[in-house]
Design a protein around this motif. Structure first.
Motif, PDB file in Angstrom:
ATOM      1  N   THR A 139       0.842  -1.197   0.000  1.00 27.80           N
ATOM      2  CA  THR A 139       0.000   0.000   0.000  1.00 27.80           C
ATOM      3  C   THR A 139       0.872   1.239   0.000  1.00 27.80           C
ATOM      4  OG1 THR A 139      -1.677  -1.215   1.217  1.00 27.80           O
ATOM      5  CG2 THR A 139      -1.868   1.173   1.203  1.00 27.80           C
ATOM      6  N   ASP A 140       1.930   1.254   0.817  1.00 24.30           N
ATOM      7  CA  ASP A 140       2.839   2.392   0.887  1.00 24.30           C
ATOM      8  C   ASP A 140       3.556   2.597  -0.448  1.00 24.30           C
ATOM      9  OD1 ASP A 140       4.061   4.518   2.345  1.00 24.30           O
ATOM     10  OD2 ASP A 140       5.906   3.296   2.449  1.00 24.30           O
ATOM     11  N   ILE A 141       4.005   1.505  -1.066  1.00 23.72           N
ATOM     12  CA  ILE A 141       4.684   1.598  -2.363  1.00 23.72           C
ATOM     13  C   ILE A 141       3.738   2.167  -3.418  1.00 23.72           C
ATOM     14  CG2 ILE A 141       5.670   0.227  -4.256  1.00 23.72           C
ATOM     15  CD1 ILE A 141       6.857  -1.619  -2.074  1.00 23.72           C
ATOM     16  N   LYS A 142       2.505   1.696  -3.439  1.00 23.60           N
ATOM     17  CA  LYS A 142       1.526   2.191  -4.408  1.00 23.60           C
ATOM     18  C   LYS A 142       1.242   3.672  -4.187  1.00 23.60           C
ATOM     19  CE  LYS A 142      -0.803  -2.221  -5.084  1.00 23.60           C
ATOM     20  NZ  LYS A 142      -2.037  -2.999  -4.826  1.00 23.60           N
ATOM     21  N   LYS A 143       1.180   4.063  -2.928  1.00 18.92           N
ATOM     22  CA  LYS A 143       0.920   5.465  -2.595  1.00 18.92           C
ATOM     23  C   LYS A 143       2.064   6.350  -3.083  1.00 18.92           C
ATOM     24  CE  LYS A 143      -0.286   8.248   1.425  1.00 18.92           C
ATOM     25  NZ  LYS A 143      -0.457   8.240   2.879  1.00 18.92           N
ATOM     26  N   ARG A 144       3.306   5.920  -2.833  1.00 16.88           N
ATOM     27  CA  ARG A 144       4.480   6.697  -3.274  1.00 16.88           C
ATOM     28  C   ARG A 144       4.568   6.750  -4.801  1.00 16.88           C
ATOM     29  NH1 ARG A 144       9.360   5.293   0.961  1.00 16.88           N
ATOM     30  NH2 ARG A 144       8.198   5.889   2.820  1.00 16.88           N
ATOM     31  N   LEU A 146       2.097   6.655  -6.891  1.00 14.44           N
ATOM     32  CA  LEU A 146       1.063   7.584  -7.328  1.00 14.44           C
ATOM     33  C   LEU A 146       1.515   9.029  -7.136  1.00 14.44           C
ATOM     34  CD1 LEU A 146      -1.821   7.908  -8.406  1.00 14.44           C
ATOM     35  CD2 LEU A 146      -2.620   7.861  -6.042  1.00 14.44           C
ATOM     36  N   GLU A 147       2.137   9.316  -5.982  1.00  8.40           N
ATOM     37  CA  GLU A 147       2.649  10.672  -5.730  1.00  8.40           C
ATOM     38  C   GLU A 147       3.700  11.060  -6.761  1.00  8.40           C
ATOM     39  OE1 GLU A 147       4.075  10.483  -1.713  1.00  8.40           O
ATOM     40  OE2 GLU A 147       2.056  10.595  -0.853  1.00  8.40           O
ATOM     41  N   MET A 148       4.610  10.125  -7.089  1.00  9.15           N
ATOM     42  CA  MET A 148       5.660  10.404  -8.080  1.00  9.15           C
ATOM     43  C   MET A 148       5.062  10.619  -9.467  1.00  9.15           C
ATOM     44  SD  MET A 148       8.657   7.813  -6.828  1.00  9.15           S
ATOM     45  CE  MET A 148       9.794   8.270  -8.118  1.00  9.15           C
ATOM     46  N   GLU A 149       4.051   9.826  -9.824  1.00  7.69           N
ATOM     47  CA  GLU A 149       3.405  10.005 -11.120  1.00  7.69           C
ATOM     48  C   GLU A 149       2.706  11.352 -11.195  1.00  7.69           C
ATOM     49  OE1 GLU A 149       0.870   6.602 -11.616  1.00  7.69           O
ATOM     50  OE2 GLU A 149       2.547   5.268 -12.099  1.00  7.69           O
ATOM     51  N   GLU A 150       2.093  11.778 -10.078  1.00 10.42           N
ATOM     52  CA  GLU A 150       1.436  13.089 -10.046  1.00 10.42           C
ATOM     53  C   GLU A 150       2.464  14.211 -10.201  1.00 10.42           C
ATOM     54  OE1 GLU A 150      -0.750  13.069  -6.375  1.00 10.42           O
ATOM     55  OE2 GLU A 150      -2.430  11.958  -7.247  1.00 10.42           O
ATOM     56  N   LYS A 151       3.620  14.075  -9.543  1.00 11.41           N
ATOM     57  CA  LYS A 151       4.686  15.076  -9.672  1.00 11.41           C
ATOM     58  C   LYS A 151       5.218  15.119 -11.102  1.00 11.41           C
ATOM     59  CE  LYS A 151       6.363  15.046  -4.910  1.00 11.41           C
ATOM     60  NZ  LYS A 151       7.484  14.704  -4.020  1.00 11.41           N
ATOM     61  N   ALA A 152       5.406  13.931 -11.706  1.00 12.17           N
ATOM     62  CA  ALA A 152       5.891  13.873 -13.086  1.00 12.17           C
ATOM     63  C   ALA A 152       4.883  14.518 -14.029  1.00 12.17           C
ATOM     64  CB  ALA A 152       6.158  12.429 -13.486  1.00 12.17           C
TER      65      ALA A 152
END
Length: 160
Positions: A139-144, A146-152
């Motif tokens: 869950t933590d990996i998926k959350k991170r 998603l955050e990185m994809e949003e930043k990209a």
């Protein structure tokens, strides 16, 4: 040659059905009947009557015991309050030394159980498109991710 115990076992057929319906395993029934496992297997093979009793006991177990257990897990997952009678013993100060027994009703509150809730969610969502995920690392990996994809995506939108 040893005498067959089948006539004795035959008398227990209704009880065998009840034992199986209540969740007893065959090894427990063998112990209750005081016979050996090979004898039990031989009787199952030789007597259709015993096989039918075993099958009907298993059917009853599926129809009664399993829903009862499911309801108990739901109750535990949601939490519940239960009234219990508590016995208090008090001595009186009269000259005979009489003992007075007093019954008091006590409400005990059992909080919701997260483990039971997790198991229910897994059970009831297993047929859904996305099953319930209980692995905190994933869950933590998926959350991170998603955050990185949003930043990209934001960086692409800003023109970098």
């Amino acid at each position: 040659m040893a005498k067959s115990k089948w006539p004795t076992i035959q008398k227990y057929l209704p009880q065998i059905k009840t034992w199986i319906a209540k969740g007893n395993y065959e090894y427990q029934i063998v112990q209750k009947l005081k016979i050996t496992k090979p004898t039990w297997e031989k009787y199952k093979k030789d007597y259709k009557e015993l096989r039918d009793i075993i099958d009907s006991g298993k059917f009853l177990r599926e129809q009664e015991l399993i829903p009862e257990l499911q309801n108990a897990v739901v109750k535990r997952a949601l939490g519940y309050t239960e009234e219990e009678a508590e016995v208090k013993e008090t001595t009186t100060s009269d000259e005979d030394g009489n003992v007075t027994i007093q019954k008091v009703k006590v409400s005990k509150k059992y909080p919701p159980d997260a483990d039971a809730a997790m198991r229910l969610l897994k059970h009831f969502t297993k047929d859904k498109v996305k099953p319930f995920d209980d692995n905190p690392i994933e869950t933590d990996i998926k959350k991170r991710r998603l955050e990185m994809e949003e930043k990209a995506q934001k960086i692409k939108m800003d023109g970098f």
